[in-house]
Scaffold this motif. Structure first.
Motif, mmCIF file in Angstrom:
data_model
loop_
_atom_site.group_PDB
_atom_site.id
_atom_site.type_symbol
_atom_site.label_atom_id
_atom_site.label_comp_id
_atom_site.label_asym_id
_atom_site.label_seq_id
_atom_site.Cartn_x
_atom_site.Cartn_y
_atom_site.Cartn_z
ATOM 1 N N ALA A 118 50.458 13.865 11.466
ATOM 2 C CA ALA A 118 50.882 14.882 10.493
ATOM 3 C C ALA A 118 50.511 16.285 10.973
ATOM 4 C CB ALA A 118 50.244 14.599 9.139
ATOM 5 N N THR A 119 49.330 16.429 11.564
ATOM 6 C CA THR A 119 48.901 17.750 12.030
ATOM 7 C C THR A 119 49.769 18.230 13.180
ATOM 8 O OG1 THR A 119 46.624 17.359 11.315
ATOM 9 C CG2 THR A 119 46.960 19.037 13.007
ATOM 10 N N LEU A 120 50.038 17.367 14.142
ATOM 11 C CA LEU A 120 50.862 17.779 15.287
ATOM 12 C C LEU A 120 52.309 18.034 14.859
ATOM 13 C CD1 LEU A 120 49.420 15.387 18.031
ATOM 14 C CD2 LEU A 120 48.944 17.823 17.705
ATOM 15 N N ASP A 121 52.842 17.183 13.991
ATOM 16 C CA ASP A 121 54.216 17.395 13.507
ATOM 17 C C ASP A 121 54.303 18.686 12.697
ATOM 18 O OD1 ASP A 121 54.969 15.057 14.733
ATOM 19 O OD2 ASP A 121 55.109 13.878 12.882
ATOM 20 N N HIS A 122 53.270 18.941 11.900
ATOM 21 C CA HIS A 122 53.214 20.196 11.113
ATOM 22 C C HIS A 122 53.213 21.407 12.050
ATOM 23 C CE1 HIS A 122 51.765 23.235 8.301
ATOM 24 N NE2 HIS A 122 50.648 23.393 8.991
ATOM 25 N N THR A 123 52.501 21.299 13.167
ATOM 26 C CA THR A 123 52.395 22.421 14.107
ATOM 27 C C THR A 123 53.759 22.831 14.641
ATOM 28 O OG1 THR A 123 50.186 21.684 14.761
ATOM 29 C CG2 THR A 123 51.330 23.193 16.262
ATOM 30 N N VAL A 124 54.548 21.875 15.040
ATOM 31 C CA VAL A 124 55.818 22.200 15.718
ATOM 32 C C VAL A 124 57.002 22.287 14.763
ATOM 33 C CG1 VAL A 124 55.011 21.140 17.853
ATOM 34 C CG2 VAL A 124 56.327 19.758 16.230
ATOM 35 N N ALA A 125 56.810 21.935 13.501
ATOM 36 C CA ALA A 125 57.935 22.000 12.550
ATOM 37 C C ALA A 125 58.406 23.445 12.405
ATOM 38 C CB ALA A 125 57.495 21.457 11.198
ATOM 39 N N PRO A 126 59.719 23.694 12.497
ATOM 40 C CA PRO A 126 60.225 25.076 12.390
ATOM 41 C C PRO A 126 59.792 25.767 11.113
ATOM 42 C CG PRO A 126 61.939 23.597 13.170
ATOM 43 C CD PRO A 126 60.788 22.720 12.771
ATOM 44 N N THR A 128 57.063 25.571 9.605
ATOM 45 C CA THR A 128 55.670 26.032 9.659
ATOM 46 C C THR A 128 55.600 27.470 10.164
ATOM 47 O OG1 THR A 128 54.878 23.786 10.034
ATOM 48 C CG2 THR A 128 53.390 25.578 10.686
ATOM 49 N N LYS A 129 56.531 27.846 11.022
ATOM 50 C CA LYS A 129 56.568 29.192 11.607
ATOM 51 C C LYS A 129 55.261 29.516 12.315
ATOM 52 C CE LYS A 129 59.907 30.866 8.204
ATOM 53 N NZ LYS A 129 60.211 31.808 7.120
ATOM 54 N N SER A 130 54.809 28.545 13.109
ATOM 55 C CA SER A 130 53.587 28.742 13.888
ATOM 56 C C SER A 130 53.745 29.927 14.822
ATOM 57 C CB SER A 130 53.288 27.483 14.708
ATOM 58 O OG SER A 130 52.220 27.716 15.593
ATOM 59 N N GLN A 131 52.730 30.789 14.816
ATOM 60 C CA GLN A 131 52.800 31.996 15.649
ATOM 61 C C GLN A 131 52.028 31.851 16.948
ATOM 62 O OE1 GLN A 131 52.067 35.606 13.165
ATOM 63 N NE2 GLN A 131 52.078 34.146 11.478
ATOM 64 N N TYR A 132 51.382 30.709 17.160
ATOM 65 C CA TYR A 132 50.611 30.514 18.390
ATOM 66 C C TYR A 132 50.500 29.032 18.758
ATOM 67 C CZ TYR A 132 46.465 30.418 21.451
ATOM 68 O OH TYR A 132 45.576 30.187 22.477
ATOM 69 N N ALA A 133 50.052 28.207 17.814
ATOM 70 C CA ALA A 133 49.743 26.815 18.130
ATOM 71 C C ALA A 133 50.944 26.070 18.696
ATOM 72 C CB ALA A 133 49.214 26.112 16.881
ATOM 73 N N ALA A 134 52.106 26.276 18.118
ATOM 74 C CA ALA A 134 53.287 25.547 18.586
ATOM 75 C C ALA A 134 53.579 25.847 20.051
ATOM 76 C CB ALA A 134 54.496 25.894 17.721
ATOM 77 N N GLY A 135 53.330 27.083 20.461
ATOM 78 C CA GLY A 135 53.553 27.429 21.863
ATOM 79 C C GLY A 135 52.606 26.704 22.797
ATOM 80 N N LEU A 136 51.412 26.388 22.304
ATOM 81 C CA LEU A 136 50.449 25.681 23.152
ATOM 82 C C LEU A 136 50.882 24.253 23.443
ATOM 83 C CD1 LEU A 136 47.027 26.847 21.618
ATOM 84 C CD2 LEU A 136 47.999 27.496 23.817
ATOM 85 N N ILE A 137 51.628 23.656 22.517
ATOM 86 C CA ILE A 137 52.054 22.265 22.742
ATOM 87 C C ILE A 137 53.580 22.188 22.775
ATOM 88 C CG2 ILE A 137 49.951 21.213 21.829
ATOM 89 C CD1 ILE A 137 51.580 20.643 19.228
ATOM 90 N N SER A 138 54.172 23.121 23.508
ATOM 91 C CA SER A 138 55.635 23.130 23.603
ATOM 92 C C SER A 138 56.163 21.869 24.272
ATOM 93 C CB SER A 138 56.088 24.364 24.386
ATOM 94 O OG SER A 138 55.509 24.382 25.683
ATOM 95 N N MET A 139 55.268 21.133 24.977
ATOM 96 C CA MET A 139 55.672 19.894 25.637
ATOM 97 C C MET A 139 55.495 18.662 24.738
ATOM 98 S SD MET A 139 52.464 20.646 25.870
ATOM 99 C CE MET A 139 52.676 22.074 26.942
ATOM 100 N N TYR A 140 55.066 18.872 23.505
ATOM 101 C CA TYR A 140 54.846 17.747 22.578
ATOM 102 C C TYR A 140 56.181 17.129 22.185
ATOM 103 C CZ TYR A 140 53.802 15.512 18.029
ATOM 104 O OH TYR A 140 53.696 14.644 16.977
ATOM 105 N N GLU A 141 56.282 15.801 22.351
ATOM 106 C CA GLU A 141 57.493 15.093 21.941
ATOM 107 C C GLU A 141 57.294 14.369 20.622
ATOM 108 O OE1 GLU A 141 60.151 13.994 25.871
ATOM 109 O OE2 GLU A 141 58.832 12.436 25.025
ATOM 110 N N SER A 142 56.184 13.602 20.548
ATOM 111 C CA SER A 142 56.016 12.794 19.343
ATOM 112 C C SER A 142 54.611 12.223 19.300
ATOM 113 C CB SER A 142 57.023 11.639 19.320
ATOM 114 O OG SER A 142 56.770 10.773 20.420
#
Length: 538
Positions: A118-126, A128-142
């Protein structure tokens, strides 16, 4: 160094008088706060969801509310925390974590593999509008829940810094029930499993964190087991440094963040106070130079600016030796920092003049600025007051004055947040400046890789696109060979300096002033203060 008692007492009196001068009054001193620590900081978070906010203050406060899957020590070694063990697949793309049992979130729900997903999916969900964290795990698939205490994380490509990323407060694990209940409102309702529970936020005044009485899963390296020693943490927002320092000296607060370097010698000599310092890893305070807009599209002009500024003198004058002058876009506290950068672009007025002459800026106008084809050599450097901690406005004015001596006009302009963001996102500037706290040299990829622009969640402010940098930084993020990583980052640091893509200024440190009776405050590897082991002595 210890000082004679008389001197220390005299300085303590001077500190108190300083408080009177700043109008901070004479608040209650000592243990009249029911066993809570009062901690004053210079800014408040924009949001307490660490997966949304990019700011250091959010990460620093969140560190006390959220636990992470793993921990990282001062030597860069990764250890267990909410994950007790893990394996990495041969291709470096799948991480399988075995999770600790018996952990509960502050809302009473159990920590399971579902929370990691849930935390990782929340991070990359559009949304969420993450301003930093999502960029750190741009390679996250699932993430796949194997069972309640096993989770597999799948990446699109090998990413060696993943464990460091997951050790940070930015990736503190959130309660999935709270994420569902508070959807769209997580900034105001952070629910983790850490040693302190978020208890309230009075905007522009304070945040209250209460002790988690059930806490029993501190990471290895903590000073004790079980709940935190203190009843809670009251975080007060006091932006003005003299007022913050005065509140400390009068006993209104127990700890002050961002102690002005000019006050530190007085603090060290005073009875009843202590000074705590931790060098920050990551990117130093750095001027990023726009290589795609005239006049900085000419490398000679960028190099001239490098050599035109007496940074050693400027940093020493402003920071009294508490911050070091920077030579690289990594601080010395960061793994893979290349000390060979030191001295490689010294102040040299003659070289700066020669470079500007060769670039055609040979004329002078009535104000003494260089001209070319009748046009003044002018650089635009917008900034936002809310981001100008550490006397950065004075740094800017100092660089502006130094550049003027070389014939370069810098228009150092304060803008409202909306106007600043418009300039920054639109790359309508010649200089943008900031620092970034991260215990990983991969911060360079965020600054200079072509797939790390602001729109992609990175910090590549001017969209630098350099094939060599891209290749080195991406290979460094993928290989597990430590020597190879160091070599690649050394080449990247040298190229950034030789191409003058940036002007590193100073390496920040976390500077805390504390009442003598406060003990046990530690720093995590990112130099954020941790209060789990803190205690109050009478």
């Amino acid at each position: 160094m210890r000082y004679p008692t008389g001197v220390r007492r005299a300085v303590a009196l001077a500190l108190a008088l300083g408080c009177v001068a700043t109008g901070c009054g004479s608040g209650a001193a000592g243990g009249g706060r029911d066993g809570r620590i009062t901690y004053a900081v210079d800014s408040q978070p924009d949001c307490m969801d660490p997966q949304i906010s990019p700011y250091d203050i959010t990460a620093a406060l969140s560190r006390n509310v959220f636990d992470s899957l793993v921990t990282m020590d001062a030597r860069g070694q990764i250890g267990p925390w909410l994950a007790t063990s893990w394996t990495i697949s041969g291709d470096g793309r799948t991480y399988t974590f075995r999770l600790r049992e018996g952990v509960r979130f502050h809302d009473g729900t159990p920590f399971t593999a579902t929370a990691v997903k849930a935390t990782l999916d929340h991070t990359v969900a559009p949304e969420t509008k993450s301003q930093y964290a999502a960029g750190l795990i741009s390679m996250y698939e699932s993430a796949t829940v194997v069972d309640d205490h096993t989770v597999k994380v799948r990446l699109s490509r090998p990413y060696t810094p993943l464990l460091q990323v997951l050790s940070t407060a930015t990736f503190g694990i959130q309660s999935p029930a709270a994420l569902r209940t508070n959807r769209g409102k997580t900034c105001l309702h952070p629910v983790g499993s850490g040693p302190f529970v978020f208890a309230g936020w009075a905007r522009n005044r304070r945040i209250d964190l209460d002790r988690n009485p059930d806490y029993a899963w501190a990471p290895k390296g903590a000073g004790h087991r079980g709940p935190a020693h203190v009843a809670g943490l009251t975080v007060e927002f006091i932006p003005e440094s003299a007022s913050r320092f005065g509140a400390l000296s009068s006993g209104q607060i127990d700890i002050a963040a961002a102690v002005p370097p000019s006050h530190i010698s007085r603090l060290r000599q005073a009875d009843g106070f202590r000074f705590l310092r931790a060098p920050q890893p990551g990117a130093p305070y750095t001027l990023l130079l726009n290589p795609y807009r005239a006049p900085l599209d000419d490398r000679r002009v960028r190099q001239a600016l490098q050599h035109a500024v007496r940074l050693d003198d400027l940093v020493k004058a402003l920071y009294s030796g508490q911050y070091d002058r920077a030579w690289s876009v990594l601080t010395p506290a960061t793994a893979a920092y290349d000390a060979k950068a030191e001295g490689s672009w010294p102040y040299d007025a003659e070289t700066a003049a020669r470079l500007l002459d060769s670039a055609g800026w040979t004329g002078r106008d009535e104000a003494g600025y260089r001209t070319k084809d009748g046009k003044r050599l002018t650089l635009h450097w917008p900034y936002m007051n809310g981001l100008m901690r550490d006397q950065r406005a004075l740094v800017g004015q100092g660089i502006q004055a130094e550049a003027k001596r070389a014939g370069i006009e810098i228009r150092f302009t304060a803008l409202e947040p909306g106007a600043y963001l418009e300039k920054a996102i639109g790359r309508d500037a010649d200089i943008l400046a900031f620092s970034w706290n991260r215990a990983e040299p991969d911060i360079m990829r965020s600054y200079f890789a072509s797939d790390q622009t602001a729109k992609q969640g990175g910090s590549n402010a001017f969209g630098v696109k350099n094939a060599q940098l891209d290749g080195w930084l991406h290979e460094a993020s993928a290989t597990r060979d430590r020597e190879r990583r160091d070599a690649l980052y050394a080449k990247a640091q040298a190229l950034v300096n030789s191409e003058a893509l940036a002007l590193p200024v100073y390496a920040p440190a976390t500077l805390l002033g504390a009442a003598e009776r406060v003990r046990g405050v530690t720093f995590d590897v990112q130099a954020y203060p941790r209060f789990y082991d803190a205690r109050l002595e009478e």
